[in-house]
Design a protein around this motif. Structure first.
Motif, short mmCIF file in Angstrom:
data_model
loop_
_atom_site.label_atom_id
_atom_site.label_comp_id
_atom_site.label_asym_id
_atom_site.label_seq_id
_atom_site.Cartn_x
_atom_site.Cartn_y
_atom_site.Cartn_z
N PRO A 1 0.84 -1.20 0.00
CA PRO A 1 0.00 0.00 0.00
C PRO A 1 0.87 1.25 0.00
O PRO A 1 2.03 1.22 0.38
CB PRO A 1 -0.81 -0.13 1.29
N ASN A 2 0.28 2.35 -0.40
CA ASN A 2 0.96 3.64 -0.44
C ASN A 2 2.11 3.71 -1.43
O ASN A 2 3.02 4.52 -1.26
CB ASN A 2 1.46 4.05 0.95
N LEU A 3 2.11 2.84 -2.44
CA LEU A 3 3.14 2.93 -3.46
C LEU A 3 2.87 4.15 -4.33
O LEU A 3 1.75 4.40 -4.74
CB LEU A 3 3.14 1.69 -4.35
N SER A 4 3.92 4.90 -4.60
CA SER A 4 3.77 6.04 -5.49
C SER A 4 3.59 5.53 -6.91
O SER A 4 4.12 4.50 -7.29
CB SER A 4 5.02 6.92 -5.42
N TYR B 1 12.53 12.52 -19.27
CA TYR B 1 12.45 13.71 -18.44
C TYR B 1 11.40 13.49 -17.36
O TYR B 1 10.26 13.17 -17.68
CB TYR B 1 12.08 14.93 -19.31
N LYS B 2 11.79 13.65 -16.10
CA LYS B 2 10.85 13.43 -15.00
C LYS B 2 10.52 14.74 -14.30
O LYS B 2 11.40 15.46 -13.84
CB LYS B 2 11.39 12.44 -13.98
N ASN B 3 9.21 15.02 -14.22
CA ASN B 3 8.72 16.13 -13.43
C ASN B 3 8.65 15.63 -11.99
O ASN B 3 7.80 14.80 -11.65
CB ASN B 3 7.33 16.57 -13.93
N MET B 4 9.54 16.11 -11.14
CA MET B 4 9.65 15.63 -9.76
C MET B 4 8.46 16.06 -8.91
O MET B 4 8.17 15.44 -7.91
CB MET B 4 10.96 16.10 -9.14
N LEU C 1 5.15 16.46 -10.11
CA LEU C 1 3.94 15.75 -10.51
C LEU C 1 4.12 14.24 -10.68
O LEU C 1 3.14 13.51 -10.80
CB LEU C 1 3.40 16.33 -11.83
N GLY C 2 5.37 13.77 -10.72
CA GLY C 2 5.61 12.35 -10.92
C GLY C 2 5.31 11.89 -12.33
O GLY C 2 4.91 10.76 -12.56
N VAL C 3 5.50 12.78 -13.30
CA VAL C 3 5.28 12.44 -14.70
C VAL C 3 6.63 12.19 -15.37
O VAL C 3 7.55 13.00 -15.27
CB VAL C 3 4.55 13.58 -15.45
N VAL C 4 6.74 11.03 -16.02
CA VAL C 4 7.93 10.69 -16.79
C VAL C 4 7.58 10.83 -18.26
O VAL C 4 6.62 10.23 -18.74
CB VAL C 4 8.40 9.25 -16.49
N SER C 5 8.33 11.67 -18.98
CA SER C 5 8.05 11.90 -20.39
C SER C 5 9.20 11.39 -21.24
O SER C 5 10.37 11.68 -20.98
CB SER C 5 7.85 13.40 -20.66
N LEU C 6 8.83 10.62 -22.26
CA LEU C 6 9.78 10.10 -23.24
C LEU C 6 9.75 11.01 -24.45
O LEU C 6 8.68 11.25 -25.01
CB LEU C 6 9.38 8.69 -23.65
N THR C 7 10.90 11.54 -24.85
CA THR C 7 10.94 12.44 -26.00
C THR C 7 11.51 11.72 -27.20
O THR C 7 12.54 11.05 -27.11
CB THR C 7 11.77 13.69 -25.68
N PHE C 8 10.82 11.90 -28.33
CA PHE C 8 11.23 11.30 -29.60
C PHE C 8 11.53 12.40 -30.60
O PHE C 8 10.74 13.35 -30.74
CB PHE C 8 10.11 10.42 -30.18
N ARG C 9 12.66 12.26 -31.32
CA ARG C 9 12.90 13.12 -32.48
C ARG C 9 12.04 12.57 -33.61
O ARG C 9 11.99 11.35 -33.83
CB ARG C 9 14.37 13.12 -32.89
N CYS C 10 11.32 13.44 -34.30
CA CYS C 10 10.35 13.03 -35.31
C CYS C 10 10.50 13.87 -36.57
O CYS C 10 11.00 14.99 -36.51
CB CYS C 10 8.93 13.22 -34.79
N PHE D 1 19.26 11.43 -23.20
CA PHE D 1 19.50 12.15 -21.96
C PHE D 1 18.46 11.77 -20.91
O PHE D 1 17.34 11.40 -21.25
CB PHE D 1 19.44 13.67 -22.21
N VAL D 2 18.85 11.84 -19.66
CA VAL D 2 17.94 11.63 -18.54
C VAL D 2 18.05 12.87 -17.67
O VAL D 2 19.14 13.20 -17.18
CB VAL D 2 18.30 10.36 -17.73
N ARG D 3 16.93 13.59 -17.53
CA ARG D 3 16.95 14.85 -16.79
C ARG D 3 15.73 14.92 -15.87
O ARG D 3 14.70 14.32 -16.14
CB ARG D 3 16.92 16.04 -17.74
N ILE D 4 15.87 15.70 -14.79
CA ILE D 4 14.76 15.94 -13.88
C ILE D 4 14.47 17.44 -13.83
O ILE D 4 15.36 18.26 -14.06
CB ILE D 4 15.01 15.37 -12.47
N HIS D 5 13.21 17.76 -13.54
CA HIS D 5 12.81 19.17 -13.49
C HIS D 5 11.62 19.33 -12.55
O HIS D 5 11.06 18.36 -12.05
CB HIS D 5 12.46 19.66 -14.91
#
Length: 141
Positions: free
Chosen positions: A2-5, A71-74, A76-85, A131-135
């Motif tokens: 329980p209480n897992l993020s 890229y992780k929004n510390m 909101l806990g959102v992890v975003s994967l960025t793709f060159r397109c 790259f792996v970055r936090i913000h």
């Protein structure tokens, strides 16, 4: 267990036009300039999600090329994967989520986008990633 993020997974598209322009939207909810993207649905791959989100938000059809960063929004806990397109069809237009959808220059990306969003575009131009970055939603940490 329980209480897992829990984290949300999203995608960001760093879409480059053959003339060097970068696809960007001005968000309807907060007025910020950002690259297009959004939440990955449970029944789709990240590549499918980035194609869908760009089409929904801009009217532009794209093909993802390569993952360029995580890229992780510390806050909101959102992890975003960025793709060159790259573009395969369509033209930028407003949408339910974007009051504007346009091609920006790299200088305009640097000037208009929050650091945490603009860096995704700039990283996608580099060859030494991914790259792996936090913000915090606005600035890199």
């Amino acid at each position: 267990m329980p209480n897992l993020s829990r984290h949300s997974v999203s995608v960001t598209a760093a879409v480059f036009h053959e003339d060097g322009g970068v696809l960007a939207i001005k968000r309807r909810d907060d007025g910020r300039w950002v690259p297009p993207g959004g939440v990955v649905e449970l029944d789709e791959s990240p590549e499918e999600a980035v194609v869908r989100e760009v089409l929904e938000e801009t009217g532009v059809m794209i093909k993802p090329e390569v993952l360029t960063g995580v890229y992780k929004n510390m806050v909101l806990g959102v992890v975003s994967l960025t793709f060159r397109c790259h573009v395969i069809g369509g033209a930028p237009r407003p949408s339910d989520e974007a009051v504007e959808s346009v091609w920006l220059t790299l200088d305009e990306v640097r000037d208009r986008m929050p650091e945490a969003r603009g860096i995704r575009v700039l990283d996608a131009l580099r060859t030494d990633g991914p790259f792996v970055r936090i913000h915090d939603g606005t600035s890199l940490i």
